[in-house]
Scaffold this motif. Structure first.
Motif, PDB file in Angstrom:
ATOM      1  N   LEU A 116     -28.817  14.557  62.518  1.00  0.00           N
ATOM      2  CA  LEU A 116     -27.497  13.457  62.628  1.00  0.00           C
ATOM      3  C   LEU A 116     -28.129  12.167  63.302  1.00  0.00           C
ATOM      4  CD1 LEU A 116     -24.643  15.879  64.174  1.00  0.00           C
ATOM      5  CD2 LEU A 116     -24.643  14.292  62.206  1.00  0.00           C
ATOM      6  N   VAL A 117     -28.972  12.435  64.417  1.00  0.00           N
ATOM      7  CA  VAL A 117     -29.762  11.329  64.932  1.00  0.00           C
ATOM      8  C   VAL A 117     -30.444  10.433  64.098  1.00  0.00           C
ATOM      9  CG1 VAL A 117     -31.209  10.574  66.791  1.00  0.00           C
ATOM     10  CG2 VAL A 117     -29.409  12.246  67.156  1.00  0.00           C
ATOM     11  N   ASP A 173     -23.035  10.743  60.162  1.00  0.00           N
ATOM     12  CA  ASP A 173     -22.186  11.345  59.524  1.00  0.00           C
ATOM     13  C   ASP A 173     -21.098  12.106  60.452  1.00  0.00           C
ATOM     14  OD1 ASP A 173     -20.936  13.567  57.814  1.00  0.00           O
ATOM     15  OD2 ASP A 173     -22.682  14.072  56.833  1.00  0.00           O
ATOM     16  N   ALA A 174     -20.038  11.582  60.634  1.00  0.00           N
ATOM     17  CA  ALA A 174     -19.214  12.003  61.656  1.00  0.00           C
ATOM     18  C   ALA A 174     -18.583  13.599  61.357  1.00  0.00           C
ATOM     19  CB  ALA A 174     -18.014  11.011  61.848  1.00  0.00           C
ATOM     20  N   LEU A 196     -18.589  16.795  63.700  1.00  0.00           N
ATOM     21  CA  LEU A 196     -17.592  17.532  63.951  1.00  0.00           C
ATOM     22  C   LEU A 196     -17.634  18.938  64.019  1.00  0.00           C
ATOM     23  CD1 LEU A 196     -14.603  15.053  63.292  1.00  0.00           C
ATOM     24  CD2 LEU A 196     -15.457  16.101  65.648  1.00  0.00           C
ATOM     25  N   ARG A 197     -18.229  19.303  62.531  1.00  0.00           N
ATOM     26  CA  ARG A 197     -18.814  20.693  62.263  1.00  0.00           C
ATOM     27  C   ARG A 197     -19.661  21.141  63.494  1.00  0.00           C
ATOM     28  NH1 ARG A 197     -18.341  18.698  56.860  1.00  0.00           N
ATOM     29  NH2 ARG A 197     -20.450  18.137  56.936  1.00  0.00           N
ATOM     30  N   LEU A 198     -20.778  20.483  63.911  1.00  0.00           N
ATOM     31  CA  LEU A 198     -21.741  20.923  64.787  1.00  0.00           C
ATOM     32  C   LEU A 198     -20.887  20.990  66.085  1.00  0.00           C
ATOM     33  CD1 LEU A 198     -24.530  21.543  66.016  1.00  0.00           C
ATOM     34  CD2 LEU A 198     -24.830  18.975  66.391  1.00  0.00           C
ATOM     35  N   ALA A 212     -19.638  15.924  69.316  1.00  0.00           N
ATOM     36  CA  ALA A 212     -19.785  14.886  68.303  1.00  0.00           C
ATOM     37  C   ALA A 212     -19.830  13.385  68.927  1.00  0.00           C
ATOM     38  CB  ALA A 212     -18.344  15.154  67.655  1.00  0.00           C
ATOM     39  N   GLY A 213     -19.427  13.222  70.040  1.00  0.00           N
ATOM     40  CA  GLY A 213     -19.568  12.089  70.774  1.00  0.00           C
ATOM     41  C   GLY A 213     -20.981  11.832  71.284  1.00  0.00           C
ATOM     42  N   ILE A 214     -21.523  12.656  71.768  1.00  0.00           N
ATOM     43  CA  ILE A 214     -23.123  12.784  72.357  1.00  0.00           C
ATOM     44  C   ILE A 214     -23.956  12.585  70.917  1.00  0.00           C
ATOM     45  CG2 ILE A 214     -24.944  14.090  73.345  1.00  0.00           C
ATOM     46  CD1 ILE A 214     -23.055  13.152  75.227  1.00  0.00           C
TER      47      ILE A 214
END
Length: 347
Positions: free
Chosen positions: A252-253, A259-260, A264-266, A335-337
């Motif tokens: 993601l990073v 990929d929002a 959210l799945r994570l 998700a925010g982090i």
């Protein structure tokens, strides 16, 4: 089959012994021999600070030292080396159960009303030291106070501990566990003998995993490489989805286009019922990622980039503490982090 006798702590892992009930100490032989020799010659410091990365056995060494002192109350006749504690011995079981009259183990307290552990060691915990030391020593032997980890002391607790360290009673040993020396007051560090403990090497790590029944032979080599010498990291990576969580976060990073939906799945994966360990893994993975970035920037001579990474580390640490303290939505937190890391790494 492992049967827990120790009270659960804020960082307890299912089916893995707490340091207080772990008779196995792998690595740190030089430190153990130094401590045994110092005790035998009457030179054991009243304040010991065991420093090193998380999960390498610092607390286990502390409890083994306590067991050594209690088992050999006369220093001049004590053996020159620690012997493996006997799990069937009364002293070992009392230590494991947090019931030994000469031992005080201070860590994050559990709040029954809130059904969770505090995020810090409070001054109320440190005040227990004075009550403990006011009692007559058991059998006239040593008394041991273990603060685990001292990194978790809030300001009031740290100042209260300092007062106890300044004028300890005879035959009293304070053992402070520290993952990061920089988070402790300089005045606390100056009153202790610092014992620096190193990461376990790959054979030591693999051996300890086998002893604990946590070995996964097919992936031991890869896990050892990623665990950075920490048996706790190795267990989290191999048995609690740590490797997968870290890999998804890294992906993601790395992606320039965030990929929002995947974030959210994570977040969902680390925030469900009974997912405290996975949530902790995610937070540690985020902090380790920023720490690596800070080190890389510093080594490249990019002072401003290293400073920015350090600021980001502080920002994420505060967000983690707030999420735990105020029971914030863990899915949105994760998700925010991930989004914050992606933005920072592509700035």
């Amino acid at each position: 089959m492992f049967e827990r006798v120790a009270p659960e702590r804020f960082d307890t892992l299912p089916d893995i012994p707490e340091p207080a009930e772990n008779p196995i100490l792998i690595g740190h032989e030089r430190a153990a021999d130094m401590l045994a020799g110092a005790y035998r010659t009457g030179k054991l410091h009243h304040g010991l600070l065991f420093a090193g990365p998380p999960g390498i056995g610092k607390a286990t060494l502390a409890f083994h030292l306590a067991n050594h002192l209690f088992s050999h109350p006369e220093a001049e006749t004590a053996p020159a080396r620690f012997s493996a504690p006997d799990p069937k011995a009364q002293a070992f079981r009392l230590i494991a159960q947090d019931a030994h009259p000469s031992l005080l183990h201070l860590t994050r307290p559990y709040v029954e009303r809130d059904k969770k552990f505090k995020t810090v060691i409070t001054v109320d915990e440190i005040r227990r030291i004075q009550r403990f030391l006011s009692l007559t020593p058991h059998d006239g032997g040593y008394r041991v106070v273990i603060v685990d980890p001292a990194d978790d002391l809030n300001v009031s607790a740290a100042n209260a501990l300092l007062k106890s360290l300044e004028e300890p009673p005879p035959r009293t040993v304070f053992i402070l566990i520290a993952h990061s020396l920089g988070r402790l007051l300089p005045t606390i560090r100056s009153r202790c003998q610092i014992v620096r403990l190193q990461q376990l090497d790959a054979p030591q790590l693999a051996g300890l995993l086998r002893e604990l029944g946590a070995s996964e032979t097919d992936s031991d080599t890869e896990i050892a490489a990623r665990a950075q010498g920490s048996v706790r990291n190795a267990i989290l990576l191999s048995q609690f989805g740590g490797a997968e969580i870290a890999d998804v976060l890294q992906k993601l990073v790395n992606e320039r286009r965030f990929d929002a939906a995947e974030a959210l799945r994570l977040g969902e994966a680390v925030s469900g019922r009974d997912r405290d360990v996975q949530f902790s893994i995610f937070n540690r993975a985020a902090l380790e990622m920023v720490n690596r970035q800070a080190v890389a920037r510093a080594e490249a001579g990019d002072a401003s980039g290293a400073a920015a990474a350090a600021d980001l580390w502080d920002e994420i640490s505060v967000a983690i503490r707030d999420a735990e303290t105020f029971n914030l939505d863990r899915k949105q937190h994760a998700a925010g982090i991930a989004a914050r890391l992606n933005a920072a790494f592509h700035a």
